[in-house]
Motif scaffolding. Structure first.
Motif, PDB file in Angstrom:
ATOM      1  N   UNK A  34       0.844  -1.184   0.000  1.00  0.00           N
ATOM      2  CA  UNK A  34       0.000   0.000   0.000  1.00  0.00           C
ATOM      3  C   UNK A  34       0.887   1.244   0.000  1.00  0.00           C
ATOM      4  N   UNK A  35       0.691   2.096  -0.988  1.00  0.00           N
ATOM      5  CA  UNK A  35       1.421   3.359  -1.028  1.00  0.00           C
ATOM      6  C   UNK A  35       0.452   4.496  -0.770  1.00  0.00           C
ATOM      7  N   UNK A  36       0.966   5.612  -0.341  1.00  0.00           N
ATOM      8  CA  UNK A  36       0.133   6.723   0.102  1.00  0.00           C
ATOM      9  C   UNK A  36      -0.745   7.304  -1.010  1.00  0.00           C
ATOM     10  N   UNK A  37      -0.209   7.532  -2.187  1.00  0.00           N
ATOM     11  CA  UNK A  37      -0.939   8.240  -3.239  1.00  0.00           C
ATOM     12  C   UNK A  37      -1.465   7.333  -4.349  1.00  0.00           C
ATOM     13  N   UNK A  40      -3.834   0.331  -3.537  1.00  0.00           N
ATOM     14  CA  UNK A  40      -3.160  -0.796  -2.873  1.00  0.00           C
ATOM     15  C   UNK A  40      -3.075  -1.997  -3.811  1.00  0.00           C
ATOM     16  N   UNK A  41      -2.093  -2.817  -3.571  1.00  0.00           N
ATOM     17  CA  UNK A  41      -1.864  -3.987  -4.405  1.00  0.00           C
ATOM     18  C   UNK A  41      -1.767  -5.217  -3.507  1.00  0.00           C
ATOM     19  N   UNK A  42      -2.621  -6.212  -3.757  1.00  0.00           N
ATOM     20  CA  UNK A  42      -2.557  -7.483  -3.038  1.00  0.00           C
ATOM     21  C   UNK A  42      -1.855  -8.500  -3.922  1.00  0.00           C
ATOM     22  N   UNK A  43      -0.832  -9.159  -3.369  1.00  0.00           N
ATOM     23  CA  UNK A  43      -0.015 -10.100  -4.117  1.00  0.00           C
ATOM     24  C   UNK A  43      -0.091 -11.460  -3.430  1.00  0.00           C
ATOM     25  N   UNK A  44      -0.290 -12.518  -4.203  1.00  0.00           N
ATOM     26  CA  UNK A  44      -0.270 -13.885  -3.685  1.00  0.00           C
ATOM     27  C   UNK A  44       0.787 -14.669  -4.453  1.00  0.00           C
ATOM     28  N   UNK A  45       1.715 -15.295  -3.730  1.00  0.00           N
ATOM     29  CA  UNK A  45       2.806 -16.045  -4.337  1.00  0.00           C
ATOM     30  C   UNK A  45       2.702 -17.501  -3.884  1.00  0.00           C
ATOM     31  N   UNK A  46       2.616 -18.417  -4.847  1.00  0.00           N
ATOM     32  CA  UNK A  46       2.622 -19.852  -4.593  1.00  0.00           C
ATOM     33  C   UNK A  46       3.982 -20.384  -5.032  1.00  0.00           C
ATOM     34  N   UNK A  47       4.609 -21.238  -4.222  1.00  0.00           N
ATOM     35  CA  UNK A  47       5.928 -21.755  -4.564  1.00  0.00           C
ATOM     36  C   UNK A  47       6.087 -23.160  -3.999  1.00  0.00           C
ATOM     37  N   UNK A  48       6.987 -23.925  -4.597  1.00  0.00           N
ATOM     38  CA  UNK A  48       7.256 -25.273  -4.091  1.00  0.00           C
ATOM     39  C   UNK A  48       8.226 -25.200  -2.923  1.00  0.00           C
TER      40      UNK A  48
END
Length: 66
Positions: A34-37, A40-48
């Motif tokens: 989340x940046x002020x101006x 917001x960005x939601x990120x989901x990372x799946x990994x082995x």
């Protein structure tokens, strides 16, 4: 030359499942950026992973059990 390249690429595609090593354990990381101006960005990372700890259920569907 193009035909040889085509054959090599197809051979790699056909043999990739034999040379790849899949893990039965899956890691999951959720990041909220989340940046002020901005938005917001939601990120989901799946990994082995080889980590057998903290087995949790993501959803009620069997596909999401890890």
């Amino acid at each position: 030359m193009v035909r040889l390249l085509f054959c090599v690429i197809n051979l790699f595609i056909l043999l990739f499942p034999l040379i790849s090593n899949a893990s039965e354990y899956i890691g999951f990381k959720r990041i909220h950026y989340d940046i002020q101006d901005g938005r917001p960005l939601d990120i989901a990372v799946w990994y082995t992973t080889n980590n057998k700890q903290n087995l949790i259920t993501i959803a009620d569907n069997a596909i999401f059990w890890f």
